[in-house]
Design a protein around this motif. Structure first.
Motif, PDB file in Angstrom:
ATOM      1  N   LEU A 157      46.016 -29.993 -12.688  1.00  5.02           N
ATOM      2  CA  LEU A 157      44.715 -29.951 -13.367  1.00  5.02           C
ATOM      3  C   LEU A 157      44.837 -30.371 -14.826  1.00  5.02           C
ATOM      4  CD1 LEU A 157      43.236 -26.646 -11.884  1.00  5.02           C
ATOM      5  CD2 LEU A 157      42.638 -28.988 -11.282  1.00  5.02           C
ATOM      6  N   LEU A 158      45.990 -30.096 -15.432  1.00  6.70           N
ATOM      7  CA  LEU A 158      46.214 -30.526 -16.808  1.00  6.70           C
ATOM      8  C   LEU A 158      46.325 -32.051 -16.887  1.00  6.70           C
ATOM      9  CD1 LEU A 158      46.595 -29.529 -19.694  1.00  6.70           C
ATOM     10  CD2 LEU A 158      49.041 -29.327 -19.246  1.00  6.70           C
ATOM     11  N   SER A 159      46.945 -32.667 -15.894  1.00  4.87           N
ATOM     12  CA  SER A 159      46.985 -34.140 -15.829  1.00  4.87           C
ATOM     13  C   SER A 159      45.569 -34.697 -15.726  1.00  4.87           C
ATOM     14  CB  SER A 159      47.817 -34.595 -14.633  1.00  4.87           C
ATOM     15  OG  SER A 159      49.152 -34.163 -14.730  1.00  4.87           O
ATOM     16  N   TRP A 160      44.738 -34.016 -14.938  1.00  3.23           N
ATOM     17  CA  TRP A 160      43.330 -34.417 -14.832  1.00  3.23           C
ATOM     18  C   TRP A 160      42.621 -34.270 -16.177  1.00  3.23           C
ATOM     19  CZ3 TRP A 160      39.209 -30.565 -14.663  1.00  3.23           C
ATOM     20  CH2 TRP A 160      37.940 -31.111 -14.434  1.00  3.23           C
ATOM     21  N   ALA A 161      42.855 -33.156 -16.874  1.00  2.00           N
ATOM     22  CA  ALA A 161      42.204 -32.914 -18.162  1.00  2.00           C
ATOM     23  C   ALA A 161      42.651 -33.933 -19.211  1.00  2.00           C
ATOM     24  CB  ALA A 161      42.503 -31.495 -18.645  1.00  2.00           C
ATOM     25  N   SER A 162      43.940 -34.298 -19.206  1.00  2.00           N
ATOM     26  CA  SER A 162      44.409 -35.302 -20.166  1.00  2.00           C
ATOM     27  C   SER A 162      43.775 -36.654 -19.875  1.00  2.00           C
ATOM     28  CB  SER A 162      45.933 -35.397 -20.135  1.00  2.00           C
ATOM     29  OG  SER A 162      46.400 -35.800 -18.860  1.00  2.00           O
ATOM     30  N   GLY A 163      43.507 -36.946 -18.593  1.00  2.00           N
ATOM     31  CA  GLY A 163      42.783 -38.170 -18.253  1.00  2.00           C
ATOM     32  C   GLY A 163      41.371 -38.157 -18.803  1.00  2.00           C
ATOM     33  N   ILE A 164      40.738 -36.974 -18.789  1.00  3.86           N
ATOM     34  CA  ILE A 164      39.405 -36.849 -19.385  1.00  3.86           C
ATOM     35  C   ILE A 164      39.463 -37.148 -20.875  1.00  3.86           C
ATOM     36  CG2 ILE A 164      37.535 -35.240 -19.917  1.00  3.86           C
ATOM     37  CD1 ILE A 164      38.183 -33.763 -17.341  1.00  3.86           C
ATOM     38  N   GLY A 165      40.471 -36.568 -21.562  1.00  2.00           N
ATOM     39  CA  GLY A 165      40.585 -36.762 -23.013  1.00  2.00           C
ATOM     40  C   GLY A 165      40.770 -38.215 -23.382  1.00  2.00           C
ATOM     41  N   VAL A 166      41.701 -38.898 -22.719  1.00  2.00           N
ATOM     42  CA  VAL A 166      41.939 -40.318 -23.019  1.00  2.00           C
ATOM     43  C   VAL A 166      40.719 -41.148 -22.641  1.00  2.00           C
ATOM     44  CG1 VAL A 166      43.406 -42.312 -22.552  1.00  2.00           C
ATOM     45  CG2 VAL A 166      44.422 -40.030 -22.696  1.00  2.00           C
ATOM     46  N   GLY A 167      40.102 -40.836 -21.501  1.00  2.00           N
ATOM     47  CA  GLY A 167      38.920 -41.575 -21.074  1.00  2.00           C
ATOM     48  C   GLY A 167      37.764 -41.440 -22.042  1.00  2.00           C
ATOM     49  N   MET A 168      37.597 -40.248 -22.635  1.00  2.00           N
ATOM     50  CA  MET A 168      36.522 -40.050 -23.601  1.00  2.00           C
ATOM     51  C   MET A 168      36.746 -40.851 -24.874  1.00  2.00           C
ATOM     52  SD  MET A 168      35.643 -35.981 -23.181  1.00  2.00           S
ATOM     53  CE  MET A 168      34.380 -36.064 -24.449  1.00  2.00           C
ATOM     54  N   ILE A 169      38.017 -40.997 -25.273  1.00  2.42           N
ATOM     55  CA  ILE A 169      38.321 -41.820 -26.445  1.00  2.42           C
ATOM     56  C   ILE A 169      37.897 -43.262 -26.202  1.00  2.42           C
ATOM     57  CG2 ILE A 169      40.184 -42.743 -27.888  1.00  2.42           C
ATOM     58  CD1 ILE A 169      39.685 -39.829 -28.450  1.00  2.42           C
ATOM     59  N   PHE A 170      38.281 -43.798 -25.038  1.00  4.59           N
ATOM     60  CA  PHE A 170      37.915 -45.181 -24.711  1.00  4.59           C
ATOM     61  C   PHE A 170      36.412 -45.319 -24.504  1.00  4.59           C
ATOM     62  CE2 PHE A 170      42.458 -45.576 -23.312  1.00  4.59           C
ATOM     63  CZ  PHE A 170      42.790 -46.610 -24.177  1.00  4.59           C
ATOM     64  N   LYS A 171      35.780 -44.312 -23.932  1.00  2.55           N
ATOM     65  CA  LYS A 171      34.330 -44.379 -23.712  1.00  2.55           C
ATOM     66  C   LYS A 171      33.573 -44.427 -25.037  1.00  2.55           C
ATOM     67  CE  LYS A 171      30.407 -41.800 -21.839  1.00  2.55           C
ATOM     68  NZ  LYS A 171      29.767 -43.025 -21.347  1.00  2.55           N
ATOM     69  N   ALA A 172      34.014 -43.600 -26.011  1.00  2.00           N
ATOM     70  CA  ALA A 172      33.337 -43.570 -27.307  1.00  2.00           C
ATOM     71  C   ALA A 172      33.543 -44.869 -28.077  1.00  2.00           C
ATOM     72  CB  ALA A 172      33.851 -42.379 -28.125  1.00  2.00           C
ATOM     73  N   ALA A 173      34.701 -45.507 -27.894  1.00  2.00           N
ATOM     74  CA  ALA A 173      35.011 -46.707 -28.673  1.00  2.00           C
ATOM     75  C   ALA A 173      34.507 -47.993 -28.029  1.00  2.00           C
ATOM     76  CB  ALA A 173      36.534 -46.800 -28.870  1.00  2.00           C
ATOM     77  N   THR A 174      34.347 -48.001 -26.705  1.00  2.00           N
ATOM     78  CA  THR A 174      34.005 -49.238 -25.995  1.00  2.00           C
ATOM     79  C   THR A 174      32.696 -49.882 -26.449  1.00  2.00           C
ATOM     80  OG1 THR A 174      35.281 -48.595 -24.035  1.00  2.00           O
ATOM     81  CG2 THR A 174      33.536 -50.217 -23.712  1.00  2.00           C
ATOM     82  N   PRO A 175      31.590 -49.151 -26.684  1.00  2.00           N
ATOM     83  CA  PRO A 175      30.348 -49.826 -27.101  1.00  2.00           C
ATOM     84  C   PRO A 175      30.475 -50.616 -28.399  1.00  2.00           C
ATOM     85  CG  PRO A 175      29.884 -47.598 -26.356  1.00  2.00           C
ATOM     86  CD  PRO A 175      31.366 -47.710 -26.440  1.00  2.00           C
ATOM     87  N   TRP A 176      31.407 -50.263 -29.262  1.00  2.00           N
ATOM     88  CA  TRP A 176      31.565 -50.968 -30.528  1.00  2.00           C
ATOM     89  C   TRP A 176      32.253 -52.323 -30.350  1.00  2.00           C
ATOM     90  CZ3 TRP A 176      29.062 -48.799 -34.521  1.00  2.00           C
ATOM     91  CH2 TRP A 176      28.734 -47.443 -34.425  1.00  2.00           C
ATOM     92  N   GLN A 177      33.136 -52.423 -29.375  1.00  2.00           N
ATOM     93  CA  GLN A 177      33.827 -53.682 -29.090  1.00  2.00           C
ATOM     94  C   GLN A 177      34.225 -53.690 -27.615  1.00  2.00           C
ATOM     95  OE1 GLN A 177      34.428 -57.071 -29.350  1.00  2.00           O
ATOM     96  NE2 GLN A 177      34.260 -56.418 -31.496  1.00  2.00           N
ATOM     97  N   PRO A 178      33.274 -53.986 -26.739  1.00  2.00           N
ATOM     98  CA  PRO A 178      33.515 -53.842 -25.297  1.00  2.00           C
ATOM     99  C   PRO A 178      34.691 -54.662 -24.775  1.00  2.00           C
ATOM    100  CG  PRO A 178      31.180 -54.163 -25.757  1.00  2.00           C
ATOM    101  CD  PRO A 178      31.906 -54.415 -27.036  1.00  2.00           C
ATOM    102  N   GLU A 179      34.828 -55.913 -25.219  1.00  2.00           N
ATOM    103  CA  GLU A 179      35.891 -56.760 -24.686  1.00  2.00           C
ATOM    104  C   GLU A 179      37.268 -56.213 -25.041  1.00  2.00           C
ATOM    105  OE1 GLU A 179      33.463 -57.832 -26.621  1.00  2.00           O
ATOM    106  OE2 GLU A 179      32.198 -59.101 -25.318  1.00  2.00           O
TER     107      GLU A 179
END
Length: 273
Positions: A157-179
């Motif tokens: 479950l911790l591996s799952w939670a760390s995936g959430i954390g990294v995914g949220m970083i990329f999700k927040a940053a993607t709209p600024w420079q999607p490519e």
């Protein structure tokens, strides 16, 4: 409009939010394939292929004897299941509905619900796939013996939670420079094939190369999983506390970044692209 109005307490609001997350998670799972059974079978086949390919590689390279004492296939699964859950969750969260999505036009819906439902959908598919694979391996090949199963589930479950954390970083940053961030997400996922440590034991890594892996929270999760799964393996080069703190920090930064992006996101951002 025609729904009866009643006073909402924090408790009823909380249950309403959980119900909304549940239905959004079901939608996320069904969105990947119209037939839920076929979608689950595809997830199982992907995990089985990863296990089979790694077993074949170890046999081909003559590295099977370098693994720890215990069930070799279970050793491979310990890395594959944590890796797959982390990677699938990362991808699902980073590509979940954003503030400009059509789903956000519905009043109860918000980006937090979208993130939570995407993460739960990925966890459901990967956990069910792992359970089915372990059951058939236990029933058809050899009985499975896990030294300390409760911490193994906790670290999974911790591996799952760390995936959430990294995914949220990329999700927040993607709209600024999607490519750029779309490519960065793919690079991170591919780099984890090596730097997650799922193909070898952390105790066997030379001290001079250890720093290439210890930055990765998934590396610590997989190594600690093997420490609790096998009685004869004791991790020396990983720490579960590191993964917990990194996951917590990533989720906090991701929430802050997502909140900032939500305030400035606009449909016109992609007009010139």
């Amino acid at each position: 409009m025609f729904r009866p109005e009643f006073k909402r307490t924090p408790l009823t609001s909380g249950f309403g939010m959980l119900e909304l997350i549940f239905h959004a998670a079901v939608r996320h799972v069904r969105k990947q394939h119209h037939n839920a059974v076929v979608g689950l079978l595809m997830s199982i086949v992907q995990s089985v292929l990863m296990v089979v390919i790694m077993v074949f590689m170890f046999d081909l390279l003559g590295l099977r004897g370098a693994a720890l004492r215990g069930d070799f296939v279970l050793y491979i699964m310990s890395g594959v299941f944590n890796f797959a859950t982390h990677s699938k969750t990362l991808t699902a969260v980073s590509k979940s509905d954003g503030p400009t999505s059509a789903m956000m036009k519905h009043s109860p819906m918000n980006t937090i619900v979208a993130i939570a439902s995407a993460a739960l959908g990925a966890l459901y598919l990967q956990t069910l796939s792992a359970a089915v694979i372990l059951f058939f391996y236990h029933a058809l090949w050899t009985p499975i013996v896990i030294y300390d199963p409760v911490p193994v589930i906790g670290i999974y479950l911790l591996s799952w939670a760390s995936g959430i954390g990294v995914g949220m970083i990329f999700k927040a940053a993607t709209p600024w420079q999607p490519e750029f961030f779309s490519i960065a997400t793919s690079i991170y996922a591919r780099a984890n094939m090596i730097f997650s440590g799922k193909m070898f034991l952390a105790n066997t890594i030379p001290a001079g190369r250890l720093h290439f892996y210890t930055w990765n929270p998934l590396f610590h999760s997989i190594d600690q999983t093997r420490g609790y799964m096998f009685q004869n393996y004791h991790p020396h080069n990983s720490s579960i506390e590191y993964t917990i703190w990194v996951t917590f920090i990533l989720i906090i930064i991701g929430l802050m970044g997502e909140n900032f992006t939500r305030k400035y996101a606009s449909l016109s951002w992609n007009a010139g692209r």
